[in-house]
Design a protein around this motif. Structure first.
Motif, PDB file in Angstrom:
ATOM      1  N   SER A  80      -4.844  -5.264   0.705  1.00  0.00           N
ATOM      2  CA  SER A  80      -4.773  -4.482   1.926  1.00  0.00           C
ATOM      3  C   SER A  80      -6.101  -3.957   2.525  1.00  0.00           C
ATOM      4  O   SER A  80      -6.920  -3.977   1.750  1.00  0.00           O
ATOM      5  CB  SER A  80      -3.877  -3.259   1.841  1.00  0.00           C
ATOM      6  N   ALA A  81      -6.214  -3.820   3.781  1.00  0.00           N
ATOM      7  CA  ALA A  81      -7.495  -3.544   4.291  1.00  0.00           C
ATOM      8  C   ALA A  81      -7.551  -1.874   3.864  1.00  0.00           C
ATOM      9  O   ALA A  81      -6.679  -1.281   3.810  1.00  0.00           O
ATOM     10  CB  ALA A  81      -7.338  -3.572   5.839  1.00  0.00           C
ATOM     11  N   ASN A  82      -8.774  -1.608   4.087  1.00  0.00           N
ATOM     12  CA  ASN A  82      -9.276  -0.163   3.601  1.00  0.00           C
ATOM     13  C   ASN A  82      -8.740   0.730   4.731  1.00  0.00           C
ATOM     14  O   ASN A  82      -8.100   1.907   4.307  1.00  0.00           O
ATOM     15  CB  ASN A  82     -10.754   0.045   3.811  1.00  0.00           C
ATOM     16  N   ARG A  83      -8.499   0.290   5.811  1.00  0.00           N
ATOM     17  CA  ARG A  83      -7.832   1.328   6.942  1.00  0.00           C
ATOM     18  C   ARG A  83      -6.505   1.533   6.496  1.00  0.00           C
ATOM     19  O   ARG A  83      -5.848   2.726   6.739  1.00  0.00           O
ATOM     20  CB  ARG A  83      -7.924   0.749   8.214  1.00  0.00           C
ATOM     21  N   GLU A  84      -6.046   0.361   6.104  1.00  0.00           N
ATOM     22  CA  GLU A  84      -4.226   0.398   5.608  1.00  0.00           C
ATOM     23  C   GLU A  84      -4.106   1.438   4.486  1.00  0.00           C
ATOM     24  O   GLU A  84      -3.242   2.155   4.576  1.00  0.00           O
ATOM     25  CB  GLU A  84      -3.576  -0.815   5.572  1.00  0.00           C
ATOM     26  N   LEU A  85      -4.986   1.390   3.592  1.00  0.00           N
ATOM     27  CA  LEU A  85      -4.954   2.083   2.429  1.00  0.00           C
ATOM     28  C   LEU A  85      -4.922   3.626   2.847  1.00  0.00           C
ATOM     29  O   LEU A  85      -4.419   4.392   2.237  1.00  0.00           O
ATOM     30  CB  LEU A  85      -5.925   1.719   1.113  1.00  0.00           C
ATOM     31  N   VAL A  86      -6.334   3.934   3.569  1.00  0.00           N
ATOM     32  CA  VAL A  86      -6.152   5.245   3.928  1.00  0.00           C
ATOM     33  C   VAL A  86      -5.023   5.611   4.709  1.00  0.00           C
ATOM     34  O   VAL A  86      -4.707   6.971   4.461  1.00  0.00           O
ATOM     35  CB  VAL A  86      -7.582   5.494   4.819  1.00  0.00           C
ATOM     36  N   LEU A  87      -4.387   5.007   5.549  1.00  0.00           N
ATOM     37  CA  LEU A  87      -3.261   5.564   6.526  1.00  0.00           C
ATOM     38  C   LEU A  87      -2.055   5.640   5.734  1.00  0.00           C
ATOM     39  O   LEU A  87      -1.435   6.846   5.669  1.00  0.00           O
ATOM     40  CB  LEU A  87      -3.000   4.429   7.438  1.00  0.00           C
ATOM     41  N   GLY A 137      -8.371   7.819  -4.491  1.00  0.00           N
ATOM     42  CA  GLY A 137      -9.787   7.706  -5.111  1.00  0.00           C
ATOM     43  C   GLY A 137     -10.002   6.745  -6.166  1.00  0.00           C
ATOM     44  O   GLY A 137     -11.091   6.037  -6.226  1.00  0.00           O
ATOM     45  N   GLU A 138      -8.898   6.406  -6.779  1.00  0.00           N
ATOM     46  CA  GLU A 138      -9.059   5.410  -7.753  1.00  0.00           C
ATOM     47  C   GLU A 138      -9.035   4.158  -7.341  1.00  0.00           C
ATOM     48  O   GLU A 138     -10.012   3.345  -7.721  1.00  0.00           O
ATOM     49  CB  GLU A 138      -7.700   5.491  -8.748  1.00  0.00           C
ATOM     50  N   LEU A 139      -8.343   3.827  -6.011  1.00  0.00           N
ATOM     51  CA  LEU A 139      -8.352   2.359  -5.574  1.00  0.00           C
ATOM     52  C   LEU A 139      -9.722   2.345  -5.007  1.00  0.00           C
ATOM     53  O   LEU A 139     -10.551   1.230  -4.719  1.00  0.00           O
ATOM     54  CB  LEU A 139      -7.413   2.497  -4.337  1.00  0.00           C
ATOM     55  N   TRP A 140     -10.444   3.421  -4.423  1.00  0.00           N
ATOM     56  CA  TRP A 140     -11.728   3.538  -3.491  1.00  0.00           C
ATOM     57  C   TRP A 140     -12.874   3.204  -4.550  1.00  0.00           C
ATOM     58  O   TRP A 140     -13.761   2.384  -4.106  1.00  0.00           O
ATOM     59  CB  TRP A 140     -11.973   4.623  -2.830  1.00  0.00           C
ATOM     60  N   ARG A 141     -12.719   3.576  -5.832  1.00  0.00           N
ATOM     61  CA  ARG A 141     -14.004   3.277  -6.723  1.00  0.00           C
ATOM     62  C   ARG A 141     -13.569   1.928  -7.491  1.00  0.00           C
ATOM     63  O   ARG A 141     -14.359   1.698  -8.347  1.00  0.00           O
ATOM     64  CB  ARG A 141     -13.970   4.554  -7.676  1.00  0.00           C
ATOM     65  N   ASN A 142     -12.591   1.306  -7.221  1.00  0.00           N
ATOM     66  CA  ASN A 142     -12.439  -0.001  -7.885  1.00  0.00           C
ATOM     67  C   ASN A 142     -12.141  -0.963  -6.865  1.00  0.00           C
ATOM     68  O   ASN A 142     -10.981  -1.243  -6.546  1.00  0.00           O
ATOM     69  CB  ASN A 142     -10.981   0.002  -8.754  1.00  0.00           C
ATOM     70  N   ALA A 157       0.607  -1.267   0.030  1.00  0.00           N
ATOM     71  CA  ALA A 157       0.297  -0.006   0.117  1.00  0.00           C
ATOM     72  C   ALA A 157       0.852   1.230  -0.024  1.00  0.00           C
ATOM     73  O   ALA A 157       0.568   2.445  -0.518  1.00  0.00           O
ATOM     74  CB  ALA A 157      -0.851  -0.048   1.186  1.00  0.00           C
ATOM     75  N   LEU A 158       1.982   1.222   0.742  1.00  0.00           N
ATOM     76  CA  LEU A 158       2.743   2.442   0.863  1.00  0.00           C
ATOM     77  C   LEU A 158       3.641   2.616  -0.398  1.00  0.00           C
ATOM     78  O   LEU A 158       3.623   3.972  -0.916  1.00  0.00           O
ATOM     79  CB  LEU A 158       3.757   2.184   1.939  1.00  0.00           C
ATOM     80  N   ARG A 159       4.086   1.665  -1.015  1.00  0.00           N
ATOM     81  CA  ARG A 159       4.853   1.843  -2.359  1.00  0.00           C
ATOM     82  C   ARG A 159       3.723   2.254  -3.489  1.00  0.00           C
ATOM     83  O   ARG A 159       4.118   3.079  -4.452  1.00  0.00           O
ATOM     84  CB  ARG A 159       5.500   0.387  -2.653  1.00  0.00           C
ATOM     85  N   LEU A 160       2.587   1.859  -3.482  1.00  0.00           N
ATOM     86  CA  LEU A 160       1.390   2.319  -4.489  1.00  0.00           C
ATOM     87  C   LEU A 160       1.156   3.474  -4.164  1.00  0.00           C
ATOM     88  O   LEU A 160       1.115   4.186  -5.195  1.00  0.00           O
ATOM     89  CB  LEU A 160       0.179   1.157  -4.323  1.00  0.00           C
ATOM     90  N   ALA A 161       1.174   3.999  -2.899  1.00  0.00           N
ATOM     91  CA  ALA A 161       0.781   5.308  -2.578  1.00  0.00           C
ATOM     92  C   ALA A 161       1.827   6.285  -3.337  1.00  0.00           C
ATOM     93  O   ALA A 161       1.635   7.442  -3.851  1.00  0.00           O
ATOM     94  CB  ALA A 161       0.382   5.728  -1.296  1.00  0.00           C
ATOM     95  N   TRP A 162       3.130   6.131  -2.807  1.00  0.00           N
ATOM     96  CA  TRP A 162       4.243   6.897  -3.394  1.00  0.00           C
ATOM     97  C   TRP A 162       4.244   6.802  -4.832  1.00  0.00           C
ATOM     98  O   TRP A 162       4.571   8.020  -5.436  1.00  0.00           O
ATOM     99  CB  TRP A 162       5.519   6.177  -2.679  1.00  0.00           C
ATOM    100  N   ALA A 163       4.114   5.692  -5.544  1.00  0.00           N
ATOM    101  CA  ALA A 163       4.230   5.547  -7.059  1.00  0.00           C
ATOM    102  C   ALA A 163       3.111   6.476  -7.531  1.00  0.00           C
ATOM    103  O   ALA A 163       3.451   7.192  -8.482  1.00  0.00           O
ATOM    104  CB  ALA A 163       4.146   4.352  -7.443  1.00  0.00           C
TER     105      ALA A 163
END
Length: 426
Positions: A326-333, A312-317, A255-261
């Motif tokens: 990954s859990a939704n809470r982990e994605l948001v954090l 936003g893209e992850l949340w809509r897909n 989740a962290l690497r995807l957020a950074w990318a």
């Protein structure tokens, strides 16, 4: 058989002046909007009292703010959203005497005219409210005309690597005008320098009128997406996609690497974020009665929103979230952590520009930045719009879909309430 000459041919279904004089809804919206904007000039005394109060009008700051508005308008043209042609038209334009370059040129002229009209209106309103003299009016006209010329010459050609530097340089000029208190004559010389800078742009680059089919169809896809988003009241469809980046591997996605990318893939919006930071500081100097929390809150929300688009893209897909595991809470954090890092960099820029301008912002203004981060996270984690129960309620202006409105303004509600509390309490 009647043969039409190329001079008489016209693109079918295209109304002159965008249909504003056709007598339909577009005409009504145009006349209503024009009348509403024009009536502001009949209440300049009230506007002056509410904006400046008993404070003296700082005309160099007003001219600096106008220069920032022109820089923002220039930056909007560099998106080149006018480079599109409908696929059906694009097919028959290959075999008709009408050149597709003429179609793109007309769209360029329309977009450029709109930007010039907006900046000209803002210039006239700011100077009228401040009670400017003839010298300030001449300086404002010089800035608007010079920026209009340089914006047209740069937008008429294809994108270059350092396109965003032009508006940033103009933003620095606006900050110098506001902070140093430059007079109208000096501002006119600065506008002349901007006009001279337009000369090399007029002869360089490939004209956008020669854009190929892939660029025209990509522009058309973006236009359709924007129109669908407006029609279905779903602004999350307008979140910018990430561009390709190199040197980052996702063989073991986290989740962290995807957020950074995702943040790196949207680094093209860094120039716009810097431009917004300059605009916030100059507006704080030019409009002293407006709370800093309002300016910083609005600026931070606009500047940081593109960098929250990955979540936003992850949340809509849901399929992508299941693939990530990954859990939704982990994605948001994790996305919130990366967004907070970007917000920290933007705050450092804002502090440096504020220090360079010789002004200060209150504690409430700085607290508006983390508020904007939370509001953006709340905005991009909204679910798909539910149209089943609009929840109409009666209001003085007619029935309003309360449930749709609640979904539409999710995130903005926290931002507005937080700005009001920060402005009143601190």
């Amino acid at each position: 058989m009647v043969t039409l000459t190329p001079r008489r041919m016209r693109i079918p279904g295209r109304k002159r002046f965008g249909g504003i004089f056709s007598g339909d809804t577009a005409s009504f919206v145009f006349l209503f909007g024009f009348g509403f904007l024009f009536t502001a000039f009949f209440h300049v005394d009230g506007w002056r009292q509410s904006v400046y109060g008993s404070a003296r009008v700082d005309f160099p700051a007003v001219l600096g703010l106008l220069t920032l508005c022109c820089a923002v308008g220039w930056r909007s043209l560099l998106r080149r959203g006018f480079v599109w042609v409908e696929p059906a038209e694009l097919t028959w334009l290959d075999f008709a005497p009408v050149d597709r370059g003429r179609v793109v040129t007309l769209r360029l002229l329309g977009a450029w005219t709109g930007v010039v009209a907006v900046t000209g209106y803002l210039a006239a309103l700011l100077l009228a409210v401040g009670g400017a003299g003839l010298d300030q009016w001449r300086a404002a006209v010089a800035v608007v005309v010079a920026t209009a010329v340089v914006a047209f010459t740069s937008a008429r050609r294809t994108s270059l690597r350092f396109d965003a530097l032009g508006p940033l340089v103009l933003a620095v000029l606006g900050l110098v005008i506001a902070a140093a208190g430059l007079g109208p004559v000096t501002v006119e010389f600065g506008a002349a320098g901007v006009l001279v800078a337009a000369l090399p742009l007029a002869f360089g680059g490939e004209p956008v009128t020669r854009a190929g089919r892939p660029a025209l169809l990509a522009g058309w896809d973006g236009r359709v997406l924007r129109s669908v988003a407006v029609t279905f009241l779903d602004p999350m469809m307008l979140l910018p996609p990430a561009g390709p980046i190199g040197g980052v591997s996702l063989r073991r996605p986290t989740a962290l690497r995807l957020a950074w990318a995702g943040t790196l893939g949207r680094s093209r919006y860094a120039g716009a974020a810097v431009l917004v930071g300059f605009a916030v500081v100059v507006a704080h100097i030019a409009l002293p009665t407006l709370p800093g929390a309002v300016l910083v809150g609005i600026g931070a929300y606009v500047a940081l929103m593109p960098f929250g688009a990955g979540l936003g893209e992850l949340w809509r897909n849901p399929g992508r979230r299941r693939w990530l595991g990954s859990a939704n809470r982990e994605l948001v954090l994790t996305h919130g952590l990366v967004l907070a890092a970007v917000a920290l960099a933007w705050t450092a820029l804002l502090a440096a520009v504020t220090l360079a301008a010789g002004t200060t912002l209150g504690p409430g203004a700085w607290l508006a930045v983390p508020l904007s981060v939370l509001s953006i996270l709340r905005t991009v984690t909204r679910t798909a719009v539910d149209y089943a129960n609009p929840g109409f309620v009666d209001t003085p202006v007619g029935p309003m879909p309360a449930n749709l409105t609640r979904q539409l303004f999710r995130g903005l509600d926290l931002q507005v309430i937080g700005i009001v509390v920060l402005s009143a309490a601190i």
